[in-house]
Design a protein around this motif. Structure first.
Motif, PDB file in Angstrom:
ATOM      1  N   VAL A   1       0.894  -0.951   0.008  1.00 16.78           N
ATOM      2  CA  VAL A   1      -0.156   0.101   0.109  1.00 16.78           C
ATOM      3  C   VAL A   1       0.779   1.278   0.187  1.00 16.78           C
ATOM      4  O   VAL A   1       0.664   2.190  -0.827  1.00 16.78           O
ATOM      5  CB  VAL A   1      -1.259   0.176   0.957  1.00 16.78           C
ATOM      6  N   PRO A   2       2.215   1.491   1.155  1.00 20.81           N
ATOM      7  CA  PRO A   2       2.642   2.372   0.668  1.00 20.81           C
ATOM      8  C   PRO A   2       3.157   2.729  -0.107  1.00 20.81           C
ATOM      9  O   PRO A   2       3.683   4.353  -0.565  1.00 20.81           O
ATOM     10  CB  PRO A   2       3.479   2.551   2.373  1.00 20.81           C
TER      11      PRO A   2
ATOM     12  N   PRO B   1       8.463   3.891   3.434  1.00 18.43           N
ATOM     13  CA  PRO B   1       6.989   2.589   2.888  1.00 18.43           C
ATOM     14  C   PRO B   1       6.585   2.023   4.316  1.00 18.43           C
ATOM     15  O   PRO B   1       5.995   2.110   4.898  1.00 18.43           O
ATOM     16  CB  PRO B   1       7.455   2.040   2.151  1.00 18.43           C
ATOM     17  N   LEU B   2       7.939   1.875   5.279  1.00 14.41           N
ATOM     18  CA  LEU B   2       7.304   1.187   5.902  1.00 14.41           C
ATOM     19  C   LEU B   2       6.844   2.175   7.087  1.00 14.41           C
ATOM     20  O   LEU B   2       5.373   2.309   7.776  1.00 14.41           O
ATOM     21  CB  LEU B   2       8.125   1.151   7.008  1.00 14.41           C
TER      22      LEU B   2
ATOM     23  N   LEU C   1      -0.297   4.848   7.725  1.00 16.11           N
ATOM     24  CA  LEU C   1      -1.929   4.636   7.510  1.00 16.11           C
ATOM     25  C   LEU C   1      -2.548   4.353   8.591  1.00 16.11           C
ATOM     26  O   LEU C   1      -3.964   3.834   8.131  1.00 16.11           O
ATOM     27  CB  LEU C   1      -1.670   4.084   6.263  1.00 16.11           C
TER      28      LEU C   1
ATOM     29  N   THR D   1      -8.505   9.049   0.176  1.00 17.19           N
ATOM     30  CA  THR D   1      -6.851   9.395  -1.098  1.00 17.19           C
ATOM     31  C   THR D   1      -7.250  10.491  -1.864  1.00 17.19           C
ATOM     32  O   THR D   1      -7.674  10.061  -2.745  1.00 17.19           O
ATOM     33  CB  THR D   1      -5.897   8.414  -0.732  1.00 17.19           C
TER      34      THR D   1
ATOM     35  N   TYR E   1       5.117   5.117   6.865  1.00 19.52           N
ATOM     36  CA  TYR E   1       4.376   5.367   5.737  1.00 19.52           C
ATOM     37  C   TYR E   1       3.505   4.380   6.152  1.00 19.52           C
ATOM     38  O   TYR E   1       2.663   5.376   6.495  1.00 19.52           O
ATOM     39  CB  TYR E   1       4.516   6.408   4.311  1.00 19.52           C
ATOM     40  N   GLY E   2       3.524   3.905   6.087  1.00 19.96           N
ATOM     41  CA  GLY E   2       2.492   2.166   6.329  1.00 19.96           C
ATOM     42  C   GLY E   2       1.847   2.413   7.198  1.00 19.96           C
ATOM     43  O   GLY E   2       0.982   2.308   8.026  1.00 19.96           O
TER      44      GLY E   2
ATOM     45  N   PHE F   1      -7.038   0.779   2.014  1.00 24.79           N
ATOM     46  CA  PHE F   1      -5.865   1.214   1.993  1.00 24.79           C
ATOM     47  C   PHE F   1      -5.619   0.519   4.059  1.00 24.79           C
ATOM     48  O   PHE F   1      -4.267   0.287   3.687  1.00 24.79           O
ATOM     49  CB  PHE F   1      -5.384   1.967   1.903  1.00 24.79           C
TER      50      PHE F   1
ATOM     51  N   ILE G   1       1.271  -4.418   9.117  1.00 23.69           N
ATOM     52  CA  ILE G   1       1.838  -4.427  10.090  1.00 23.69           C
ATOM     53  C   ILE G   1       2.083  -6.018  11.384  1.00 23.69           C
ATOM     54  O   ILE G   1       2.644  -5.953  12.069  1.00 23.69           O
ATOM     55  CB  ILE G   1       1.963  -3.173  10.810  1.00 23.69           C
TER      56      ILE G   1
ATOM     57  N   SER H   1      -5.521  -2.395   5.463  1.00 26.09           N
ATOM     58  CA  SER H   1      -4.930  -3.605   4.508  1.00 26.09           C
ATOM     59  C   SER H   1      -3.473  -3.555   5.234  1.00 26.09           C
ATOM     60  O   SER H   1      -2.319  -3.725   5.178  1.00 26.09           O
ATOM     61  CB  SER H   1      -4.159  -2.952   2.983  1.00 26.09           C
ATOM     62  N   ALA H   2      -3.085  -2.133   4.869  1.00 21.76           N
ATOM     63  CA  ALA H   2      -1.356  -1.992   5.641  1.00 21.76           C
ATOM     64  C   ALA H   2      -2.125  -2.653   7.678  1.00 21.76           C
ATOM     65  O   ALA H   2      -0.220  -3.067   7.883  1.00 21.76           O
ATOM     66  CB  ALA H   2      -1.180  -0.393   5.895  1.00 21.76           C
TER      67      ALA H   2
ATOM     68  N   ILE I   1       3.469   5.856  -2.803  1.00 17.67           N
ATOM     69  CA  ILE I   1       5.483   6.796  -3.158  1.00 17.67           C
ATOM     70  C   ILE I   1       5.508   6.970  -4.504  1.00 17.67           C
ATOM     71  O   ILE I   1       5.616   7.424  -4.812  1.00 17.67           O
ATOM     72  CB  ILE I   1       5.527   5.839  -1.886  1.00 17.67           C
TER      73      ILE I   1
END
Lengths: 300, 334
Positions: free
Chosen positions: A147-148, B54-55, B61, B71, B57-58, B300, B308, B303-304, A152
């Motif tokens: 997703v991220p 991304p981590l 999220l 979004t 950011y995730g 999103f 995690i 899912s994120a 990005i």
């Protein structure tokens, strides 16, 4: 944590370190060897059958032939293959797949080689933590970053581009290959580096001129691994490539089976066309792949 | 001259003079190790930009209610700004304890654990058995080995479709079962059989890797150990138990760890085998993918959050595994 299986006694360079030979047991009875052969034959059939079946089905001209396999014998034809090569986007997919896999391989190997060397040779502060970071990235489930990453990449305008996919694949291959290369570099004696330094090479010079040439087999293994990983990846390729002329094979193959129309015969033919060269390549490199995966490679 | 190799592994800190100040140490470390840092810089940059960022950011999220409807996105020429809000840990609470949490998370979690355990056990046992057979002096050993690694040689996404044809209603497997007058299960429709089929296909795909790794391990065991064991009159079982298994220890611990991680994260097989048709046979990874990309609107945040949670499970498992290995004084052979 020490993670090397490298021999502690440093053997002379140039001498091949032969892998241990299988021990010679006492002569076994006929029964034992028959049982062994029996099990291996059954296992071989199990291993071979699904692939052979796919090849067989690809010769049937109709999309429902897989339900009546007996009928294929009488009407075997290569029509599916000619159709796939002429009327589908097969060559577009081939182009995408090659660009992405080779790009991943190239970037991945360069990066993992320098990283592996740094971690193998230099006890810089934080190197153990760094190795753990690399190992942890191996554990990332697809779902964590997808997703991220998608967000990005779309901000960077890299969705539906080759570069985006290459970079994404590098994040999975580089950490693993760096471990692999570290294991390999550990088997190259430190004395070589020391000699290089004494003769006035910079650390980079030592790496580029002395160690890299010695590490060619390790580099090859990293390259194969990157190539095969990038080739077989499904999740990111299915999500990040939007236009159908930029599908990799892994995505393109799925397009034959949609909700309303299943062209299974064409799909089988495409599958065979993809599988044959890759399997051939795999057989060509498999020996290196295994030694490299488990023990950082043996010098050959 | 600084020597490029410093073999001290950090355990010798105690016998040094009083430690210099932090600035001094940083400077010293920089002078001594600048090229090491230079060499890992590209990786750190790429991993930082494409994994760490991304981590983070995730993670952010997961604390919002982001989905594909709120979004930022561009439709044609209109740019729509993001309107999702910060909701704290609600997503996690909802996944773990919310209404229907069992159906959404725990059932998949249990199935994922079962799937991982069964698959890795099967991979390892079958792989070890075949490796032991291939390690004998047999005629045609090389040929057997070549055939047996075929499932690994052919890309997974190709063979899964082969299996789909075979497992389909009216496909070869059910025809064969009919021929034997056995009941023919609906492999691709019924939940239990879907799971059964998934484990079967994954086992088929995963055994060759284990087999080859363990075969390499077997061949690196010193043959004099076996000779000594024979001198002492050890039976075949004793040789296996006290020579072979300990000799395979480091390879085993490594391939099992890798196997668990790979199986836990196995996406392609389940995704391609069932598509969207099997909500109950989805393991957590494919389920999270479905939430984020397989449905409309795309959720999103959920899912994120699943992602995690998955990562947390794996990290906990790995640290326990390492501790257990260290207690038994074993090392990973990675």
């Amino acid at each position: 944590m020490s993670t090397t299986t490298a021999p502690t006694s440093v053997e002379k360079t140039g001498q091949d370190q032969a892998a241990g030979t299988p021990h010679k047991p006492r002569r076994r009875g006929l029964g034992t060897s028959l049982v062994s052969h029996g099990i291996l034959i059954v296992a071989s059939i199990v291993a071979l059958f699904p692939v052979a079946w796919l090849v067989y089905l690809s010769l049937g001209p109709d999309s429902d032939d897989y339900l009546h396999p007996g009928g294929i014998w009488s009407k075997m034809t290569f029509d599916n293959y000619t159709f796939v090569l002429q009327h589908t986007k097969f060559f577009d997919w081939l182009q995408t797949t090659l660009i992405v896999t080779l790009g991943t391989t190239f970037i991945g190997v360069i990066m993992s080689a320098t990283t592996g060397y740094a971690v193998s040779r230099m006890r810089f502060p934080g190197y153990k933590k760094f190795m753990w970071v690399l190992l942890v990235t191996q554990m990332f489930p697809v779902a964590v970053l997808m997703v991220p990453m998608y967000q990005i990449l779309s901000d960077l305008q890299l969705v539906d581009s080759y570069l985006g996919l290459v970079l994404v694949y590098c994040t999975t291959t580089v950490p693993y290959c760096a471990w692999l290369m570290k294991g390999y570099f550990d088997t190259i004696p430190f004395e070589i580096d020391e000699a290089g330094r004494v003769d006035g090479l910079t650390p980079f010079g030592t790496f580029a001129r002395l160690i890299l040439p010695l590490a060619k087999p390790g580099l090859a293994v990293a390259a194969f691994y990157s190539f095969l990983t990038a080739f077989g990846e499904v999740a990111f390729a299915s999500t990040f490539m939007l236009s159908d002329d930029k599908y990799t094979f892994a995505v393109g193959l799925q397009t034959f089976v949609s909700e309303h129309d299943a062209q299974r015969n064409l799909m089988a033919a495409t599958a065979v066309l993809i599988a044959i060269p890759v399997a051939a390549f795999f057989y060509f490199v498999q020996k290196n792949l295994v030694t490299g995966l488990t023990a950082g490679g043996t010098k050959g | 001259m600084t020597v490029a190799i410093d073999r001290a592994t950090g355990k010798r800190r105690g016998d040094r003079a009083p430690r210099p100040g932090l600035g001094q140490r940083l400077k010293h470390s920089y002078q001594k190790h600048w090229y090491a840092y230079a060499m890992i810089a590209p990786v750190v940059v790429v991993l930082g930009v494409l994994v760490l960022y991304p981590l983070v950011y995730g993670l952010y999220l997961t604390l919002t209610d982001a989905n594909s409807l709120n979004t930022a996105r561009t439709i044609g020429v209109n740019h729509i700004d993001a309107t999702y809000q910060f909701i704290g840990l609600d997503n996690y609470a909802d996944i773990l304890w919310g209404p229907t949490a069992y159906d959404r998370f725990w059932s998949h979690f249990i199935w994922t654990v079962v799937w991982t355990g069964l698959c890795v056990t099967l991979h390892y046992c079958l792989g070890l058995g075949l490796a032991l057979l291939l390690n004998q002096k047999l005629r045609g050993r090389t040929l057997y080995r070549m055939i047996l690694i075929l499932p690994w040689a052919v890309p997974t996404f190709v063979t899964v479709f082969g299996w789909r044809f075979m497992l389909a209603d009216g496909g070869i497997i059910n025809s064969f079962l009919d021929f034997l007058h056995l009941p023919a299960p609906l492999w691709l429709e019924d939940t239990f059989w879907q799971r059964f089929a998934a484990i079967m296909v994954n086992t088929w795909c995963g055994v060759p890797f284990m087999m080859l790794s363990l075969l390499g391990g077997l061949q690196s065991i010193d043959s004099s150990l076996y000779e000594a064991a024979e001198m002492d009159g050890a039976t075949a079982w004793q040789k296996f138990r006290y020579v072979t298994l300990p000799g395979l220890r480091s390879v085993s611990s490594t391939v099992v760890l890798l196997g668990v991680i790979w199986t836990f994260n196995q996406f392609a097989i389940i995704f391609l085998l069932f598509g969207d048709t099997a909500p109950d046979a989805q393991i957590l990874v494919t389920w999270a993918y479905y939430l984020g990309f397989g449905q409309q609107p795309r959720d999103f945040a959920q899912s994120a959050a699943y992602g995690i949670l998955l990562l947390a499970i794996l990290i906990v498992f790995t640290s326990f595994y390492r501790r257990w290995l260290n207690r038994n004084d074993q090392q990973l052979a990675i």
